[in-house]
Design a protein around this motif. Sequence first.
Motif, mmCIF file in Angstrom:
data_model
loop_
_atom_site.group_PDB
_atom_site.id
_atom_site.type_symbol
_atom_site.label_atom_id
_atom_site.label_comp_id
_atom_site.label_asym_id
_atom_site.label_seq_id
_atom_site.Cartn_x
_atom_site.Cartn_y
_atom_site.Cartn_z
ATOM 1 N N UNK A 86 -7.174 -5.707 9.772
ATOM 2 C CA UNK A 86 -6.858 -4.508 10.211
ATOM 3 C C UNK A 86 -6.149 -4.470 11.543
ATOM 4 N N UNK A 87 -6.077 -3.656 11.355
ATOM 5 C CA UNK A 87 -4.720 -3.804 12.658
ATOM 6 C C UNK A 87 -5.333 -4.392 14.343
ATOM 7 N N UNK A 88 -6.386 -4.283 14.472
ATOM 8 C CA UNK A 88 -7.147 -5.166 15.787
ATOM 9 C C UNK A 88 -6.920 -6.741 14.988
ATOM 10 N N UNK A 98 0.700 -1.336 -0.163
ATOM 11 C CA UNK A 98 -0.296 -0.357 -0.149
ATOM 12 C C UNK A 98 1.204 1.002 0.012
ATOM 13 N N UNK A 99 0.591 2.300 -0.696
ATOM 14 C CA UNK A 99 1.419 3.661 -1.090
ATOM 15 C C UNK A 99 0.883 4.446 0.545
ATOM 16 N N UNK A 100 -0.246 4.164 1.029
ATOM 17 C CA UNK A 100 -0.588 4.975 2.038
ATOM 18 C C UNK A 100 -0.248 3.990 3.409
ATOM 19 N N UNK A 101 -0.134 4.626 4.575
ATOM 20 C CA UNK A 101 0.071 4.005 5.877
ATOM 21 C C UNK A 101 -0.950 3.148 6.236
ATOM 22 N N UNK A 102 -2.515 2.903 6.069
ATOM 23 C CA UNK A 102 -2.369 1.076 6.547
ATOM 24 C C UNK A 102 -4.391 1.376 5.808
ATOM 25 N N UNK A 103 -4.748 0.460 6.149
ATOM 26 C CA UNK A 103 -5.717 0.288 4.781
ATOM 27 C C UNK A 103 -6.947 0.839 5.319
ATOM 28 N N UNK A 104 -7.150 1.233 6.136
ATOM 29 C CA UNK A 104 -8.609 2.200 6.895
ATOM 30 C C UNK A 104 -7.970 3.624 6.177
ATOM 31 N N UNK A 105 -6.709 3.959 5.549
ATOM 32 C CA UNK A 105 -6.534 5.254 4.705
ATOM 33 C C UNK A 105 -7.285 4.844 3.130
ATOM 34 N N UNK A 106 -8.305 3.773 2.988
ATOM 35 C CA UNK A 106 -8.640 3.257 2.170
ATOM 36 C C UNK A 106 -9.999 3.024 2.074
ATOM 37 N N UNK A 107 -10.209 2.245 3.119
ATOM 38 C CA UNK A 107 -11.387 2.061 3.376
ATOM 39 C C UNK A 107 -12.992 2.662 4.118
ATOM 40 N N UNK A 108 -12.206 3.911 5.089
ATOM 41 C CA UNK A 108 -12.647 4.360 5.316
ATOM 42 C C UNK A 108 -13.483 5.479 4.911
ATOM 43 N N UNK A 109 -15.204 5.837 5.183
ATOM 44 C CA UNK A 109 -15.577 6.771 4.262
ATOM 45 C C UNK A 109 -15.971 7.980 4.953
ATOM 46 N N UNK A 110 -15.156 8.285 5.846
ATOM 47 C CA UNK A 110 -16.106 9.564 6.073
ATOM 48 C C UNK A 110 -14.514 10.545 5.205
ATOM 49 N N UNK A 111 -15.371 11.793 5.185
ATOM 50 C CA UNK A 111 -15.205 13.013 4.266
ATOM 51 C C UNK A 111 -13.737 13.374 4.927
ATOM 52 N N UNK A 112 -12.810 13.072 5.523
ATOM 53 C CA UNK A 112 -11.615 13.385 5.666
ATOM 54 C C UNK A 112 -10.690 11.999 5.213
#
Length: 314
Positions: free
Chosen positions: A292-294, A232-246
Amino acid sequence: MNKLIKSLVVAAGTLRLAASLSAQSEPQKAPLLGTSPSPANVNRPDQPHAGGNPPPPSDVTNHASAGEETVAKTDEATSTKPIDSSNFDESIKPQDDFFSYSNGGWIKRTEIPPEFSRWGSFNELIEHNNDALHIIAEKAAKDAADAKTSPTEQKVGDYYGSGMDEKTISADGTKALAEEFKRIDAIKDRGDVLKVIAHLHTMGVGVFFNFGAGQDDKDSTREIGQAVQGGLGMPDRDYYTKTDDASKKIRDQYVDHVTKMLTLLGDPAAKAGDEAKKILAFETTLAQASRTKVELRDPQKNYNKMSEKELQAL
């Protein structure tokens, strides 16, 4: 696929160069408050130097004297007591709060330098060592040691000098990666992809996954190969899967970043933009297949030891 691999190669090269230059050209540290120990000032002249990186001390005339000066300044900078009572806060009873009692004085008078998120004695030690290494590297580069009589100094000087030659680095651009790009462009089938992945891993470029050696979690007498999720080019899977505006904004900015990288490789802006979107889509697929991290905290679930034959069968 080829563009994705290219972007990973460029990213890895950029990070290595940035880390190298960061270590070689340390910014001036903010002074600490009070009398708390501070990093040795061994690589900073009394007067500002217009050329960026300060020159080696003028009184250093040979390798032996450079070592002696470093040792002398090390002794001066580390002459503090092993246990300094001025770091205590004796207004606090040790039985009530031993941490604040033993460190309160130091905490009250010490300011975290603005470029750091934390600060402590180990940070001071690291920064002091970096300063000492800076003197050694600067001198080795300046003296141009003879490879026959001083091969170690020559290697250090050449390596440091090549990293600090920003003019040549900028002029060369991606020339150093030309052969790797040819190898990537020659990919025709799945077999070629696997060969390129293996080749890049030998260079330390973690394409699609990370691989290294580590202790067997169930047999402390053995060091074994370990493959873990990555790519992944970004640090973690959450950067790709989270749907919030940020998170959506970060993904848009990531596409802009990859587009810029591809244009630097020579692609037209429109083509680079389309390829960057495809790269994000591919990495998103990898992220969705990642744990996931968990889940990564479960030692049993993440222990999947297998033989070489079993690995080849995957």
